[in-house]
Design a protein around this motif. Structure first.
Motif, PDB file in Angstrom:
ATOM      1  N   ALA A  16       0.770  -1.324  -0.036  1.00  0.00           N
ATOM      2  CA  ALA A  16       0.149  -0.045  -0.161  1.00  0.00           C
ATOM      3  C   ALA A  16       0.843   1.279  -0.006  1.00  0.00           C
ATOM      4  N   ALA A  17       1.838   1.157   0.696  1.00  0.00           N
ATOM      5  CA  ALA A  17       2.838   2.367   0.724  1.00  0.00           C
ATOM      6  C   ALA A  17       3.661   2.682  -0.482  1.00  0.00           C
ATOM      7  N   ARG A  18       4.071   1.521  -0.877  1.00  0.00           N
ATOM      8  CA  ARG A  18       4.819   1.331  -2.198  1.00  0.00           C
ATOM      9  C   ARG A  18       4.104   2.024  -3.317  1.00  0.00           C
ATOM     10  N   ARG A  19       2.662   1.451  -3.579  1.00  0.00           N
ATOM     11  CA  ARG A  19       1.733   2.102  -4.589  1.00  0.00           C
ATOM     12  C   ARG A  19       1.563   3.460  -4.419  1.00  0.00           C
ATOM     13  N   LEU A  20       1.377   4.120  -3.192  1.00  0.00           N
ATOM     14  CA  LEU A  20       1.188   5.491  -2.849  1.00  0.00           C
ATOM     15  C   LEU A  20       2.813   6.306  -3.524  1.00  0.00           C
ATOM     16  N   LEU A  21       3.699   5.712  -2.830  1.00  0.00           N
ATOM     17  CA  LEU A  21       4.883   6.382  -3.379  1.00  0.00           C
ATOM     18  C   LEU A  21       5.118   6.547  -4.847  1.00  0.00           C
ATOM     19  N   LEU A  22       4.826   5.216  -5.651  1.00  0.00           N
ATOM     20  CA  LEU A  22       4.896   5.370  -6.984  1.00  0.00           C
ATOM     21  C   LEU A  22       4.172   6.296  -7.693  1.00  0.00           C
ATOM     22  N   THR A  23       3.054   6.345  -6.999  1.00  0.00           N
ATOM     23  CA  THR A  23       2.047   7.430  -7.814  1.00  0.00           C
ATOM     24  C   THR A  23       2.354   8.778  -7.448  1.00  0.00           C
ATOM     25  N   ALA A  24       2.841   9.176  -6.389  1.00  0.00           N
ATOM     26  CA  ALA A  24       2.930  10.687  -5.730  1.00  0.00           C
ATOM     27  C   ALA A  24       4.397  11.153  -5.538  1.00  0.00           C
ATOM     28  N   VAL A  32       8.704  10.312   0.879  1.00  0.00           N
ATOM     29  CA  VAL A  32       8.212   9.181   1.422  1.00  0.00           C
ATOM     30  C   VAL A  32       6.663   9.063   1.533  1.00  0.00           C
ATOM     31  N   ALA A  33       6.169   7.679   1.680  1.00  0.00           N
ATOM     32  CA  ALA A  33       4.959   7.267   1.704  1.00  0.00           C
ATOM     33  C   ALA A  33       4.882   6.366   3.036  1.00  0.00           C
ATOM     34  N   ALA A  34       3.875   6.244   3.568  1.00  0.00           N
ATOM     35  CA  ALA A  34       3.479   5.302   4.770  1.00  0.00           C
ATOM     36  C   ALA A  34       2.141   4.740   4.653  1.00  0.00           C
ATOM     37  N   ALA A  35       2.132   3.771   5.202  1.00  0.00           N
ATOM     38  CA  ALA A  35       0.936   3.075   5.381  1.00  0.00           C
ATOM     39  C   ALA A  35       0.692   2.458   6.911  1.00  0.00           C
ATOM     40  N   MET A  36      -0.490   2.805   7.514  1.00  0.00           N
ATOM     41  CA  MET A  36      -0.740   2.439   8.821  1.00  0.00           C
ATOM     42  C   MET A  36      -1.880   1.591   9.060  1.00  0.00           C
ATOM     43  N   GLY A  46      -0.363   7.785   4.479  1.00  0.00           N
ATOM     44  CA  GLY A  46       0.443   9.301   4.420  1.00  0.00           C
ATOM     45  C   GLY A  46       1.376   9.392   3.592  1.00  0.00           C
ATOM     46  N   LEU A  47       1.549  10.752   3.496  1.00  0.00           N
ATOM     47  CA  LEU A  47       2.526  11.206   2.493  1.00  0.00           C
ATOM     48  C   LEU A  47       3.375  12.374   2.990  1.00  0.00           C
TER      49      LEU A  47
END
Length: 151
Positions: A16-24, A32-36, A46-47
């Motif tokens: 989930a964090a990986r996908r967000l970081l690749l997108t944003a 940095v992106a985070a998943a919690m 979070g971004l």
């Protein structure tokens, strides 16, 4: 003690964090992106947001999202940043994020990079001595310079 056996839930959180970081991802504004995962099982993202003068960590924005959704505690968390080849890799939380995470979940599991190997560790092990006011402690220490010192 660090555990190098990642569960399916750990991998799901990382993805989930990986996908967000690749997108944003942006090299200055969104590094940095985070998943919690909250106690309910819901994942919050979070971004990192940044400018020339200020930065807000991805973990803190994920935590804000979880708290706005009324999560009572944080179960697990991971943060990722880009490596030199442009692939998201687990990154360890900074000191401020460690403090925040411990405040919102004393049993939180944190995914970390342990010298090139990814594993999980409890927030209590990552931050064994959190910041406390003198009035919040349950012990009394001798003031520095007093006659009776224990070292």
């Amino acid at each position: 003690m660090i555990s190098f056996e990642l569960s399916d839930a750990d991998v799901e959180l990382y993805e989930a964090a990986r996908r967000l970081l690749l997108t944003a991802h942006h090299s200055e504004n969104h590094r940095v992106a985070a998943a919690m995962r909250g106690e309910s099982g819901t994942i919050y993202l979070g971004l990192h947001i940044g400018s020339k003068r200020i930065n807000v960590c991805a973990e803190s924005s994920a935590l804000a999202n979880a708290r706005m959704a009324q999560e009572s505690a944080v179960h697990s968390v991971v943060a990722v940043s880009m490596d030199e080849s442009g692939e998201p890799q687990v990154t360890n939380p900074c000191g401020l994020c460690r403090e925040l995470l411990r405040t919102y979940g004393t049993e939180t599991s944190v995914m970390v990079d342990a010298q090139g190997t990814v594993g999980t560790v409890s927030i209590k092990e990552l931050l064994p001595y959190p910041w406390l006011r003198a009035t919040e402690t349950q012990w009394t220490t001798q003031p520095p310079g007093s006659e009776s010192r224990t070292i």
